[in-house]
Design an enzyme around this catalytic site. Structure first.
Site, PDB file in Angstrom:
ATOM      1  N   ARG A   3      -1.633  10.850   4.463  1.00 23.14           N
ATOM      2  CA  ARG A   3      -2.257  11.461   5.639  1.00 23.14           C
ATOM      3  C   ARG A   3      -3.319  12.439   5.158  1.00 23.14           C
ATOM      4  O   ARG A   3      -3.050  13.259   4.280  1.00 23.14           O
ATOM      5  CB  ARG A   3      -1.212  12.182   6.487  1.00 23.14           C
ATOM      6  CG  ARG A   3      -0.275  11.235   7.177  1.00 23.14           C
ATOM      7  CD  ARG A   3       0.729  11.974   8.060  1.00 23.14           C
ATOM      8  NE  ARG A   3       1.569  11.032   8.756  1.00 23.14           N
ATOM      9  CZ  ARG A   3       2.749  10.602   8.307  1.00 23.14           C
ATOM     10  NH1 ARG A   3       3.229  11.057   7.156  1.00 23.14           N
ATOM     11  NH2 ARG A   3       3.447   9.731   9.006  1.00 23.14           N
ATOM     12  N   GLU A  61      -1.838  10.495 -11.066  1.00 19.01           N
ATOM     13  CA  GLU A  61      -1.630  10.425 -12.510  1.00 19.01           C
ATOM     14  C   GLU A  61      -2.461   9.277 -13.062  1.00 19.01           C
ATOM     15  O   GLU A  61      -2.463   8.177 -12.512  1.00 19.01           O
ATOM     16  CB  GLU A  61      -0.157  10.178 -12.828  1.00 19.01           C
ATOM     17  CG  GLU A  61       0.114  10.078 -14.320  1.00 19.01           C
ATOM     18  CD  GLU A  61       1.565   9.778 -14.639  1.00 19.01           C
ATOM     19  OE1 GLU A  61       1.998  10.168 -15.732  1.00 19.01           O
ATOM     20  OE2 GLU A  61       2.262   9.161 -13.801  1.00 19.01           O
ATOM     21  N   HIS A 106       0.835  -1.203   0.000  1.00 19.50           N
ATOM     22  CA  HIS A 106       0.000   0.000   0.000  1.00 19.50           C
ATOM     23  C   HIS A 106       0.867   1.250   0.000  1.00 19.50           C
ATOM     24  O   HIS A 106       2.054   1.194   0.284  1.00 19.50           O
ATOM     25  CB  HIS A 106      -0.965   0.023   1.195  1.00 19.50           C
ATOM     26  CG  HIS A 106      -0.304   0.074   2.534  1.00 19.50           C
ATOM     27  ND1 HIS A 106      -0.137  -1.032   3.328  1.00 19.50           N
ATOM     28  CD2 HIS A 106       0.235   1.102   3.231  1.00 19.50           C
ATOM     29  CE1 HIS A 106       0.477  -0.688   4.450  1.00 19.50           C
ATOM     30  NE2 HIS A 106       0.710   0.612   4.416  1.00 19.50           N
ATOM     31  N   HIS A 125       3.388  11.745  -7.134  1.00 23.74           N
ATOM     32  CA  HIS A 125       2.023  11.338  -7.438  1.00 23.74           C
ATOM     33  C   HIS A 125       1.871   9.834  -7.292  1.00 23.74           C
ATOM     34  O   HIS A 125       2.843   9.103  -7.198  1.00 23.74           O
ATOM     35  CB  HIS A 125       1.626  11.751  -8.859  1.00 23.74           C
ATOM     36  CG  HIS A 125       2.483  11.120  -9.912  1.00 23.74           C
ATOM     37  ND1 HIS A 125       3.625  11.721 -10.395  1.00 23.74           N
ATOM     38  CD2 HIS A 125       2.385   9.933 -10.565  1.00 23.74           C
ATOM     39  CE1 HIS A 125       4.186  10.936 -11.299  1.00 23.74           C
ATOM     40  NE2 HIS A 125       3.455   9.831 -11.420  1.00 23.74           N
ATOM     41  N   ASN A 184      -5.040  11.305  11.527  1.00 29.34           N
ATOM     42  CA  ASN A 184      -4.592  11.525  12.903  1.00 29.34           C
ATOM     43  C   ASN A 184      -5.589  12.483  13.541  1.00 29.34           C
ATOM     44  O   ASN A 184      -5.736  13.627  13.086  1.00 29.34           O
ATOM     45  CB  ASN A 184      -3.178  12.102  12.923  1.00 29.34           C
ATOM     46  CG  ASN A 184      -2.170  11.098  12.416  1.00 29.34           C
ATOM     47  OD1 ASN A 184      -2.003  10.037  13.000  1.00 29.34           O
ATOM     48  ND2 ASN A 184      -1.518  11.406  11.311  1.00 29.34           N
ATOM     49  N   GLU A 186      -3.728   3.521   1.627  1.00 27.06           N
ATOM     50  CA  GLU A 186      -4.048   3.624   3.049  1.00 27.06           C
ATOM     51  C   GLU A 186      -4.212   5.099   3.373  1.00 27.06           C
ATOM     52  O   GLU A 186      -3.271   5.879   3.222  1.00 27.06           O
ATOM     53  CB  GLU A 186      -2.932   3.039   3.909  1.00 27.06           C
ATOM     54  CG  GLU A 186      -3.133   3.272   5.400  1.00 27.06           C
ATOM     55  CD  GLU A 186      -1.901   2.924   6.228  1.00 27.06           C
ATOM     56  OE1 GLU A 186      -1.678   3.636   7.241  1.00 27.06           O
ATOM     57  OE2 GLU A 186      -1.170   1.984   5.876  1.00 27.06           O
TER      58      GLU A 186
END
EC number: 4.4.1.5
Length: 138
Positions: A12, A125, A8, A77, A63, A59
């Site tokens: 964030r 992209e 993965h 990208h 937070n 993923e």
């Protein structure tokens, strides 16, 4: 090393629900799983075009209480292969997504690409599938 593979890519995000909506409703991914860690105060969401056993996924990490991140200038990208880059960009725009580079050939080349921006400003992209395996050929 023959059994190694990319699992993965983690991004964030400042608004997990908004990001999940973008990746599912605009980019056509499925929410594969979501879990919270109350001790460390974060929530993870895994999204993709298929089961994690079939390929890499995204993923999204939220937070708790952090709405924005400094992206710096190192991130480039994520690349996604699509069957029809022109129709895909039309679908993304119709769903409220932002296409920052309209589909077309790379300058000086023949590979057709486009760029899309997610709600946190990460670039994606898009590469025409029949050309994706070859990279950005001239």
């Amino acid at each position: 090393m023959s059994n190694h593979r990319i699992l993965h890519t983690m991004l964030r995000v400042g608004d997990l629900d908004k990001s999940i909506e973008f990746y599912t409703q605009v980019m056509g991914m499925s929410l594969l799983r979501k879990n919270e860690n109350t001790e460390y105060k974060y929530t993870l969401a895994f999204l993709g075009y298929g089961d994690e056993s079939q390929g890499a996924v995204i993923e999204l990490t939220y937070n708790w209480g952090v709405a924005d991140y400094e992206k710096g200038n190192a991130y480039g990208h994520i690349a996604i292969g699509v069957d029809d880059i022109y129709a895909t960009c039309d679908t993304i725009k119709a769903a409220g997504g932002i296409v920052t580079r309209e589909p077309g050939p790379v300058k000086g080349g023949t590979t057709h690409i486009a760029f899309v921006k997610d709600p946190d400003g990460y670039m994606i992209e898009l590469i025409q599938n029949k050309q994706a395996h070859a990279g950005l050929e001239g």
